[in-house]
Structure formats: C-alpha cells, structure tokens
Design an enzyme around this catalytic site. Structure first.
Site, PDB file in Angstrom:
ATOM      1  N   ASN A 188      26.401  19.343  26.136  1.00 22.91           N
ATOM      2  CA  ASN A 188      25.989  18.628  24.932  1.00 22.91           C
ATOM      3  C   ASN A 188      26.211  19.503  23.709  1.00 22.91           C
ATOM      4  OD1 ASN A 188      23.818  20.132  26.048  1.00 22.91           O
ATOM      5  ND2 ASN A 188      22.281  18.916  24.996  1.00 22.91           N
TER       6      ASN A 188
ATOM      7  N   GLU B 230      25.036  19.401  19.860  1.00 12.27           N
ATOM      8  CA  GLU B 230      24.175  18.728  18.877  1.00 12.27           C
ATOM      9  C   GLU B 230      24.648  19.005  17.449  1.00 12.27           C
ATOM     10  OE1 GLU B 230      20.149  19.792  19.983  1.00 12.27           O
ATOM     11  OE2 GLU B 230      20.263  18.471  21.746  1.00 12.27           O
TER      12      GLU B 230
ATOM     13  N   CYS C 248      26.788  13.995  24.073  1.00 12.23           N
ATOM     14  CA  CYS C 248      26.237  14.333  25.392  1.00 12.23           C
ATOM     15  C   CYS C 248      27.260  15.104  26.230  1.00 12.23           C
ATOM     16  CB  CYS C 248      25.856  13.059  26.138  1.00 12.23           C
ATOM     17  SG  CYS C 248      24.369  12.255  25.516  1.00 12.23           S
TER      18      CYS C 248
ATOM     19  N   GLU D 125      28.198  14.482  29.227  1.00 14.09           N
ATOM     20  CA  GLU D 125      29.099  13.574  29.946  1.00 14.09           C
ATOM     21  C   GLU D 125      30.277  13.178  29.055  1.00 14.09           C
ATOM     22  OE1 GLU D 125      25.842  13.434  29.628  1.00 14.09           O
ATOM     23  OE2 GLU D 125      24.873  12.315  31.227  1.00 14.09           O
TER      24      GLU D 125
ATOM     25  N   CYS E  84      22.015   8.919  29.661  1.00 14.25           N
ATOM     26  CA  CYS E  84      21.604   7.911  28.678  1.00 14.25           C
ATOM     27  C   CYS E  84      22.456   6.643  28.849  1.00 14.25           C
ATOM     28  CB  CYS E  84      21.727   8.465  27.258  1.00 14.25           C
ATOM     29  SG  CYS E  84      23.418   8.533  26.632  1.00 14.25           S
TER      30      CYS E  84
ATOM     31  N   CYS F  11      26.112   6.937  27.887  1.00 10.55           N
ATOM     32  CA  CYS F  11      26.931   7.701  28.843  1.00 10.55           C
ATOM     33  C   CYS F  11      27.189   6.899  30.106  1.00 10.55           C
ATOM     34  CB  CYS F  11      26.273   9.037  29.163  1.00 10.55           C
ATOM     35  SG  CYS F  11      26.515  10.216  27.829  1.00 10.55           S
TER      36      CYS F  11
HETATM   37  N1  THU Z   1      21.813  14.655  26.885  1.00  9.19           N
HETATM   38  C1  THU Z   1      22.993  14.798  27.548  1.00  9.19           C
HETATM   39  O1  THU Z   1      23.863  15.594  27.159  1.00  9.19           O
HETATM   40  N2  THU Z   1      23.191  14.045  28.652  1.00  9.19           N
HETATM   41  C2  THU Z   1      22.265  13.223  29.207  1.00  9.19           C
HETATM   42  O2  THU Z   1      22.534  12.619  30.231  1.00  9.19           O
HETATM   43  C3  THU Z   1      20.943  13.086  28.585  1.00  9.19           C
HETATM   44  C4  THU Z   1      20.788  13.719  27.251  1.00  9.19           C
HETATM   45  C5  THU Z   1      21.585  15.510  25.700  1.00  9.19           C
HETATM   46  C6  THU Z   1      21.668  14.825  24.364  1.00  9.19           C
HETATM   47  C7  THU Z   1      20.832  15.756  23.502  1.00  9.19           C
HETATM   48  O3  THU Z   1      21.675  16.800  23.036  1.00  9.19           O
HETATM   49  C8  THU Z   1      19.817  16.347  24.455  1.00  9.19           C
HETATM   50  O4  THU Z   1      20.297  16.079  25.769  1.00  9.19           O
HETATM   51  C9  THU Z   1      18.434  15.753  24.295  1.00  9.19           C
HETATM   52  O5  THU Z   1      18.459  14.371  24.300  1.00  9.19           O
END
Ligand code: THU
Length: 142
Positions: free
Chosen positions: A51, A53, A62, A64, A95, A98
């Site tokens: 991920n 941000e 994310c 994925e 999520c 994803c």
């Molecule tokens: N996140 C992912 O990268 N993948 C997931 O399957 C769930 C959430 C990340 C997004 C964000 O950067 C952090 O987790 C918190 O939501």
C-alpha cells in the site's frame, strides 16, 4: 496426490514470503497499517505490491492494486493465485474495490490467501469474496 499437495503448499508459502517482503516497503505513515500482496500470474511469474498512502487520503492505493499494476505492466493478465498479508489480529479482508480489481483478472475459483504476519492463514476464492461480481458480460461486449 500427496506430492501435489506438498507442492501446492510450497507455492502458497513462497507467495506469503514474497508478499511479506513487499509489505516491508509499504508507505503507510497515516494508517500505520502496512499491507503486502503477491500475485502468481498464469505464466508462473510473481508480482508484488504494497500500500502507498498519500496526505490526500483518497489518493492512497492498496497493496493488491500495486501488485495487479505490476503484473499488467509486465504483460500478464491472468491471476493464478494471490496472497495478501498484514500485521492484523486475523487475516485482512481485501476492500471492496480490490475485490473488484482482483475479479477483473481472475476466474471464479482463483485462490486468495489471506495471511497475518503471526502465521494465521485463510484460503478463499474470489467468487466467495465477491459473489455476483460485475463483469464485462453485463455490457454484452462484442
Ligand atoms: N489496505 C490494503 O492495502 N489492502 C487491503 O486489502 C486492505 C487495506 C490498505 C489501505 C490503507 O493504506 C491501509 O491499508 C489502511 O486502510
């Protein structure tokens, strides 16, 4: 049969290791929740993502999504298997966005392994995570 099962296990374990390596590079200063993902494409190649941000929160991506982008840029378009790992008390649920992104490059029975850094593992499929998925068939594309 036993041999095959052992081999499958090796593949899954290896993907978890790859996802964990990717997770270590996550850029997650806002949530402090680092996630890693690893895709084994139908070619056998492995692609990873973490991920990433952003101070403008909705611009974050994310793990994925990163792994899918890496696969596509390398010419792959079919996910054979995908693993997602996080330092969570139980395996992290991808999520909704994803799930849809994974679905685009999967078959209904594509395996998704959800793992924690403490060693908990849950194996599911995209059809279980996203029943009734929207796909190109609804648009009756020629
Ligand atoms: N996140 C992912 O990268 N993948 C997931 O399957 C769930 C959430 C990340 C997004 C964000 O950067 C952090 O987790 C918190 O939501």
């Amino acid at each position: 049969m036993t041999k095959l099962r052992k081999f499958t296990h090796m593949i899954v374990k290896n993907l978890i290791d790859m996802a964990e390596i990717a997770r270590k590079n996550a850029y997650a200063p806002y949530s402090s929740f680092s996630v890693g993902a690893a895709i084994r494409a139908s070619s056998g190649e492995v692609y990873t993502g973490c991920n990433v941000e952003n101070s403008a929160y909705p611009e974050g991506t994310c793990a994925e999504a990163g792994a899918i982008a890496a696969m596509v840029v390398a010419g792959g378009q079919k996910i054979h298997e995908i693993t997602v790992i996080a330092d969570s008390p139980y395996p992290v649920a991808p999520c909704g966005g994803c799930r849809q992104k994974i679905s685009e490059f999967s078959s209904p029975d594509t395996l998704i392994t959800l793992a924690t850094t403490s060693g908990i593992k849950e194996v599911t499929t995209i059809k279980d995570l996203l029943p009734g998925a929207f796909d190109r068939s609804f648009m009756a594309l020629k």
